[in-house]
Write an enzyme that holds these catalytic residues in place. Structure first.
Site, short mmCIF file in Angstrom:
data_model
loop_
_atom_site.label_atom_id
_atom_site.label_comp_id
_atom_site.label_asym_id
_atom_site.label_seq_id
_atom_site.Cartn_x
_atom_site.Cartn_y
_atom_site.Cartn_z
N GLU A 182 0.75 -1.08 -0.05
CA GLU A 182 -0.12 0.05 -0.09
C GLU A 182 0.98 1.34 0.15
O GLU A 182 0.56 2.18 0.90
CB GLU A 182 -0.77 -0.07 1.18
CG GLU A 182 -2.02 -1.05 1.15
CD GLU A 182 -2.82 -1.06 2.16
OE1 GLU A 182 -2.71 -0.17 3.26
OE2 GLU A 182 -4.05 -1.50 2.00
N GLU A 262 -6.62 -7.89 -0.79
CA GLU A 262 -7.10 -8.07 0.51
C GLU A 262 -8.77 -7.66 0.65
O GLU A 262 -9.06 -6.64 0.66
CB GLU A 262 -6.43 -6.79 1.51
CG GLU A 262 -4.88 -7.10 1.87
CD GLU A 262 -4.39 -6.01 2.91
OE1 GLU A 262 -4.90 -5.23 3.21
OE2 GLU A 262 -3.30 -6.11 3.17
N TYR A 327 -9.59 -10.88 14.62
CA TYR A 327 -9.88 -10.32 13.50
C TYR A 327 -11.33 -10.45 12.96
O TYR A 327 -11.58 -10.38 11.90
CB TYR A 327 -8.89 -10.51 12.23
CG TYR A 327 -8.64 -9.47 11.18
CD1 TYR A 327 -8.09 -8.39 11.58
CD2 TYR A 327 -9.43 -9.45 10.17
CE1 TYR A 327 -7.64 -7.28 10.69
CE2 TYR A 327 -9.34 -8.40 9.09
CZ TYR A 327 -8.24 -7.42 9.63
OH TYR A 327 -8.39 -6.35 8.74
#
Ligand SMILES: *[C@@H]1O[C@H](CO)[C@@H](O)[C@H](O)[C@H]1NC(C)=O
Ligand SMILES: *[C@@H]1O[C@H](CO)[C@@H](O)[C@H](O)[C@H]1NC(C)=O
Ligand SMILES: *[C@@H]1O[C@H](CO)[C@@H](O)[C@H](O)[C@H]1NC(C)=O
Ligand SMILES: *[C@@H]1O[C@H](CO)[C@@H](O)[C@H](O)[C@H]1NC(C)=O
Ligand SMILES: *[C@@H]1O[C@H](CO)[C@@H](O)[C@H](O)[C@H]1NC(C)=O
Ligand SMILES: *[C@@H]1O[C@H](CO)[C@@H](O)[C@H](O)[C@H]1NC(C)=O
Ligand SMILES: *[C@@H]1O[C@H](CO)[C@@H](O)[C@H](O)[C@H]1NC(C)=O
Length: 660
Positions: A182, A262, A327
């Site tokens: 990123e 992702e 998560y």
């Protein structure tokens, strides 16, 4: 050579499945908008798993569960700081044996998408960059800064040749390798840096391997994140408009496969906020939408795992992440199957064949019950033992880097220069307590300073009184422009109007002392002064428990809960399990994998409680339970309050920016 031997050789070559003309290959097919694997059209459905967040003994179990969900690939990062914690000292053994992890994936039948950084984000300490890079105080990380580049070149010169044999074209499982992470979200926007990495990766890995980048699904991110020669992919979650997201990728890559690197099946937590959840139905629906377009996808995370020890990162403005990296993923922190796992499996089954055979079951959990804890010593009392290198003196405070300390705690000591008969403000006017400071005067706890939260406390005491300030590093920022995250007292503290001077600083080797069993029990002749009801100085506690006899298959996994404890660090048999902070939440229990437990000797629990243990009556306990609690906060009276976090029904809690 006899005919027989020639025959054997030919047979061998055939068995390898490849005649010499058709060695394994993996590439981007720009004409047909897809990947090509061994010359055939190929689409991956992958899931993220970070080996560094799972004990090695459980790698196989987790990978098998991923395979049985219908995935044909996995994606992992390689955190540089996990392998080169001290400059030039590499560790690739045990839980850090990434080559073994790659072999296991291949044995199970999973391809690998590798993300070796050098920066990874990942809610991991400093985004995977080693803290020793900050020894050059003004280093510009993730840029062409020559000192940064030199360190990257050395590291990649070590890592990438190790990886090369595991590339798909060399007979291994790795089909593609991500460069940086990123990068388009980072302020530096240094194309020369990306170009340098691209050349570096090519020089070590060869011309054939597919190199790619990942950025947020917006044209703005791709501007600084994409580079010619690196295949540009995007990332987005179930809340995004799939068509618009892939249009952003098409802006950088007009042809070639669509890839979401992702796809967020859950979301991260921070201490003090609610627990993030993303519903199975929204994940299933969006996954279906992505697969229906023929796109490639990686589910982030498929299993989150645990930030053991001090490995969690932090968001900016400073908000550290908890120990659990569950998560809300399809496999829980402990590797358990969830409803989301089956929902995803069902969607995948609509597009490709799910392997036959049983899915490995969730591992059993055992509630070992309450363990009595005894006070050992305060940090101040144990200072001689804890400070291997002895104290360093200076007029003004020095940072962790100055003191060659990476993680954990440093004790800063000085004296009150004046009589403070009235409450006098002790302040960190420039927000320079990184990250939390436990202050005592003559052994009496007087308050806590906290970065961005508490910049001033009052102290009283006579001139010459000893001021002990234990400073905790709660994890370095992993995302954004704040990743040069120095720790300790990084600016002066003031008493009244004047900076405090004349510091004696002790780097503490707490992990070594705990794992070597060197912490002594309380010396009965040492008595600590009476403390205010609300606070005590940082103190070690110890206890032990035996795995019961006569119950089959013990030891099993468990969770540790510290209901009326406040904040601190826990070790099991010398292994640093992580941080606990039930009064902040949302994590209340910590995962204890069975491999840490022993049937051969009593199991030792060591706790460093920073604020005050529930032991005023002498006896106090920690408790091993069989169920996790990740969505609550505990009031001082011990009552649980459930906290909800990022939830698509409550989108105001959900961060809008991509934080990976
Ligand atoms: C390397 O890492 C492994 C796994 O975490 C650990 O057991 C071992 O002690 C480390 N070795 C060194 C020399 O630090
Ligand atoms: C999704 O994005 C596309 C392309 O920008 C747009 O045409 C469409 O209306 C959007 N859908 C929704 C539901 O917003
Ligand atoms: C502090 O107060 C004491 C009396 O309580 C006095 O003797 C001493 O000189 C004072 N010290 C300073 C530095 O003001
Ligand atoms: C410090 O004490 C003063 C005087 O008693 C009081 O006004 C102030 O609120 C206190 N500050 C803090 C941070 O407790
Ligand atoms: C503390 O203040 C002194 C004097 O102003 C200054 O030289 C020093 O750099 C400061 N130290 C830190 C760590 O900010
Ligand atoms: C716990 O500590 C005791 C005393 O130091 C030691 O004998 C024992 O081996 C330790 N237990 C484990 C499982 O390491
Ligand atoms: C909290 O988590 C537990 C499972 O750990 C779950 O059963 C419960 O529904 C959750 N509560 C809320 C309000 O999300």
């Amino acid at each position: 050579m006899s005919l027989l031997r020639v025959g054997c050789l030919l047979l061998l070559l055939t068995l390898l499945g490849q005649s010499l003309g058709a060695s394994p290959s993996f590439s981007v097919d720009y004409d047909n908008d897809c990947f090509l694997k061994d010359g055939e059209k190929f689409r991956y459905i992958s899931g993220s798993i970070h080996y560094n967040r799972i004990p090695r003994v459980y790698w196989k179990d987790r990978l098998l569960k991923m395979y049985m969900a219908g995935l044909n690939a996995i994606q992992t990062y390689i955190p540089w700081n996990y392998h080169e914690q001290h400059q030039g000292q590499y560790n690739f053994t045990g839980d850090r044996d990434v080559a073994h992890f790659l072999k296991l994936a291949q044995d199970i039948g999973l391809l690998v998408i590798l993300r070796p950084g050098p920066y990874i984000c990942a809610e991991w300490e400093m985004g995977g960059l080693p803290a020793w890079l900050l020894n050059k105080k003004d280093i510009v990380l993730r840029s062409s800064d020559p000192d940064y580049i030199a360190a990257v070149d050395t590291w990649m010169g070590k890592l990438l040749p190790m990886i090369k044999p595991y590339l798909y074209q060399n007979g291994g499982p790795i089909i593609s390798v991500q460069v940086e992470n990123e990068y388009g979200s980072y302020f530096a926007c240094d194309y020369n840096y990306l170009r340098h990495l691209s050349t570096l990766f090519r020089s070590h890995l060869g011309d054939e391997v597919v190199l790619f980048t990942t950025d947020g699904a917006g044209v703005g991110y791709l501007k600084c994140g994409a580079l010619q020669g690196l295949y540009a992919t995007v990332d987005f979650g179930p809340g995004s408009n799939i068509t618009a997201a892939f249009q952003a990728q098409r802006h950088a890559e007009p042809r070639g496969p669509l890839v979401n690197s992702e796809f967020y099946a859950g979301w991260l937590d921070n201490w003090g906020s609610g627990h993030s959840v993303v519903s199975s139905s929204s994940v299933a629906k969006a996954l279906n939408g992505i697969l229906a377009l023929g796109a490639n996808v990686n589910i982030y995370m498929f299993i989150g795992g645990t930030n053991f020890g001090y490995w969690n990162g932090a968001n900016s403005p400073y908000r550290p992440q908890p120990t659990s990296y569950d998560y809300d993923a399809p496999l829980t922190e402990a590797g358990d199957l969830t409803e989301k796992y089956f929902a995803i499996r069902e969607v995948i089954g609509m597009y490709q064949k799910i392997p036959e055979g049983p899915i490995p079951p969730s591992t059993p959990k055992y509630a070992y019950g309450a363990v009595s804890m005894k006070k050992l010593q305060t940090v101040t009392d144990a200072l001689e033992i804890l400070s291997f290198s002895g104290p360093v003196k200076s007029v003004y405070p020095q940072s962790f880097n100055d003191l060659k300390q990476i993680f954990g705690f440093v004790l800063y000591r000085t004296t009150l220069p004046v009589n403070c008969s009235k409450p006098t403000p002790l302040s960190s006017p420039l927000n320079g307590v990184h990250d939390r400071a436990y202050v005592s005067v003559d052994g009496v706890a007087v308050g806590i300073l906290e970065r961005f939260k508490v910049l001033t406390i009052n102290v009283t005491g006579k001139a010459g009184s000893q001021v002990d300030i234990l400073v905790e590093n709660m994890g370095r920022i992993n995302y954004g422009s704040g990743i040069n995250d120095f720790k300790g007292l990084v600016t002066n503290l003031t008493l009244g109007q004047d900076p405090l001077t004349g510091w004696t600083m002790y780097s503490l080797s707490i992990d070594e002392v705990v794992s070597q069993g060197l912490l002594p029990v309380q010396n009965p002749t040492l008595t600590n002064p009476p403390q205010p009801a609300a606070l005590s100085p940082p103190t070690f506690y110890g206890g032990s428990f035996i795995i019961p006899d006569g119950i089959p298959d013990l030891p099993q996994d468990t969770y540790i809960s510290l209901p009326k404890w406040r904040k601190g660090q826990i070790w099991i048999n010398g292994f640093n399990l992580g941080r606990y902070w039930p009064t902040r939440g949302p994590q209340v229990t910590l995962f204890v994998p069975a491999n840490l437990l022993s049937t051969a000797a009593p199991n030792n629990v060591t706790v460093l409680e920073l604020e005050g243990a529930p032991c005023s009556s002498g006896v106090c306990t920690v408790e091993f339970t069989s169920t996790p609690i990740l969505n609550a906060t505990v009031h001082p009276d011990g009552n649980l309050l459930v906290k909800k976090g990022c939830d698509e029904n409550e989108p105001r809690y959900c961060p809008q920016v991509l934080l990976h």
